[in-house]
Scaffold this active site. Structure first.
Site, short mmCIF file in Angstrom:
data_model
loop_
_atom_site.label_atom_id
_atom_site.label_comp_id
_atom_site.label_asym_id
_atom_site.label_seq_id
_atom_site.Cartn_x
_atom_site.Cartn_y
_atom_site.Cartn_z
N LYS A 35 0.85 -1.20 0.00
CA LYS A 35 0.00 0.00 0.00
C LYS A 35 0.88 1.25 0.00
CE LYS A 35 -0.34 -0.24 5.03
NZ LYS A 35 -1.13 -0.75 6.18
N TYR A 244 16.37 30.02 8.58
CA TYR A 244 15.20 30.79 9.03
C TYR A 244 15.14 30.85 10.56
CZ TYR A 244 12.97 30.72 4.40
OH TYR A 244 12.67 30.91 3.09
C1 LIG Z 1 -0.40 -1.71 6.88
C2 LIG Z 1 -1.01 -2.98 7.26
C3 LIG Z 1 -0.25 -4.15 7.33
C4 LIG Z 1 1.25 -4.14 7.26
O1 LIG Z 1 1.72 -3.65 8.48
P1 LIG Z 1 3.28 -3.46 8.83
O2 LIG Z 1 3.29 -3.00 10.22
O3 LIG Z 1 3.78 -2.42 7.88
O4 LIG Z 1 3.96 -4.77 8.61
C5 LIG Z 1 -0.91 -5.36 7.53
N1 LIG Z 1 -2.25 -5.39 7.71
C6 LIG Z 1 -3.02 -4.27 7.70
C7 LIG Z 1 -4.48 -4.37 7.91
C8 LIG Z 1 -2.42 -3.03 7.48
O5 LIG Z 1 -3.18 -1.93 7.47
#
Ligand SMILES: *Cc1c(COP(=O)(O)O)cnc(C)c1O
Length: 349
Positions: A35, A244
């Site tokens: 994702k 800044y």
């Molecule tokens: C993002 C996510 C994962 C992966 O999690 P990590 O901590 O990055 O390994 C797995 N399951 C769900 C439902 C997620 O939202």
């Protein structure tokens, strides 16, 4: 060239997947979460390398990400959508063979009516209170959902990065109560859950951050290597300031390097006067405020003028950098901007 160079080590990504795969039993399948554009590192390139490493199931957050991923992966690998079946997603789900994780009776009804017979998974809420069906809803929905043959039943742990947190065992117990005796593959664990041990593994794991080199997978190899070119250097007299707000003032003669990269590139302002860059392993502190496109770095102690300074890689993990800025590796990676020159290394069989 005055933009940073982001090099992504696909061989390290594949080795991280293999290491997490080895951490579970032979009967446990290891999927891959790609994702948010593969945690900022490029979902297409990452997924192709992970498929070569052996991943057969991929997870994305929303259907649009799944559609883009399907174009890259072709038919074959399964692509699951955590967000489920949202209004307007039906054609994408159908045409590109996506598998929604249905999160509610509402989504289940939408899916069954729009695409009868199409594959789906079920997401249960075992205590995170974010997505999925709670025990009471599942009790009512199970008898409609199960005869239709879900591909997967999953839930997600809220505290898996803290092994001693009591909520881990609570969620595990709730997951068992909700799913024991059901003949459908089950998944509870992301990266953190894999490290909690075999009770948490079930049939399939869903690592994300560990693949990309982040905690809580301590043995992860770094995947992202980011170095920033030095545009200019200058010498400061005692009493002079940098950046800044003149938030940093030197009390001795100093040499500063100004590098290309700033908060518009995901190097967040909270790194000001806190984080380090590195020259061949030697730490060089950020001094003054991070601005939109530039960062000033104290290189007084170097006996050379570097062409570039490293901010991510072997000298500094995403979590080291995140700690300095008061955030987490996930946020550092997914914030990396679009101005970098991206290079992919390895990944070919
Ligand atoms: C993002 C996510 C994962 C992966 O999690 P990590 O901590 O990055 O390994 C797995 N399951 C769900 C439902 C997620 O939202």
């Amino acid at each position: 060239m005055a933009t940073g160079s982001l090099s992504i080590d696909l061989d390290a990504l594949m080795r991280n997947w293999q290491a997490l795969n080895k951490a579970t039993g032979e009967n446990v399948e290891t999927a891959a979460v790609v994702k948010a554009d593969g945690y900022g590192l490029g979902a297409g390139r990452a997924a192709r390398a992970l498929a070569r490493a052996g991943a057969r199931r991929f997870f994305v957050a929303v259907a649009e990400e799944g559609a883009a991923l399907r174009e890259v992966l072709g038919r074959g690998p399964e692509i699951y959508v955590f967000g489920g079946h949202m209004p307007g997603d039906t054609d994408m789900i159908n045409d590109l063979d996506l598998i929604p994780m249905l999160n509610s009776l509402n989504q289940l009804t939408r899916h069954f009516e729009a695409l009868p017979g199409a594959p789906f998974g079920i997401q249960l809420d075992t205590g995170m209170n974010r997505l999925g069906m709670e025990p009471s809803e599942w009790a009512a929905v199970a008898e409609i959902a199960l005869p239709a043959g879900p591909k997967l039943i999953m839930s997600h742990l809220a505290c898996a990065d803290e092994p001693d947190h009591p909520q881990n065992a609570q969620q595990l117990a709730t997951f068992r109560e909700m799913t024991d005796g059901i003949d459908v593959p089950r998944s509870l664990s992301a990266t953190g859950g894999i490290l909690l041990g075999p009770d948490y593994h079930f049939d399939l794991t869903r690592p994300g951050i560990g693949l990309y080199g982040g905690m809580p997978f301590e043995n992860a190899e770094p995947v992202a290597h980011l170095s920033l070119p030095v545009i200019q250097t200058r010498e400061l007299e005692p009493g002079e300031s940098a950046g800044y707000g003149a938030s940093w003032v030197t009390d001795k003669p100093a040499v500063l390097a100004t590098v290309a990269g700033g908060y518009a590139d995901g190097l967040i302002r909270a790194m000001s006067n806190k984080a380090m860059l590195f020259f061949e392993g030697t730490p060089c502190p950020i001094v003054g405020r991070v601005s939109m496109d530039l960062i000033t770095v104290d290189i007084t102690h170097l006996n050379t003028t570097p062409k570039s300074l490293d901010i991510l890689g072997v000298d500094q993990s995403v979590d080291d950098l995140a700690d300095a800025a008061g955030t987490i590796g996930y946020e550092i990676l997914t914030s990396l901007g679009s101005r970098y020159k991206r290079r992919y290394a390895g990944g070919v069989s």
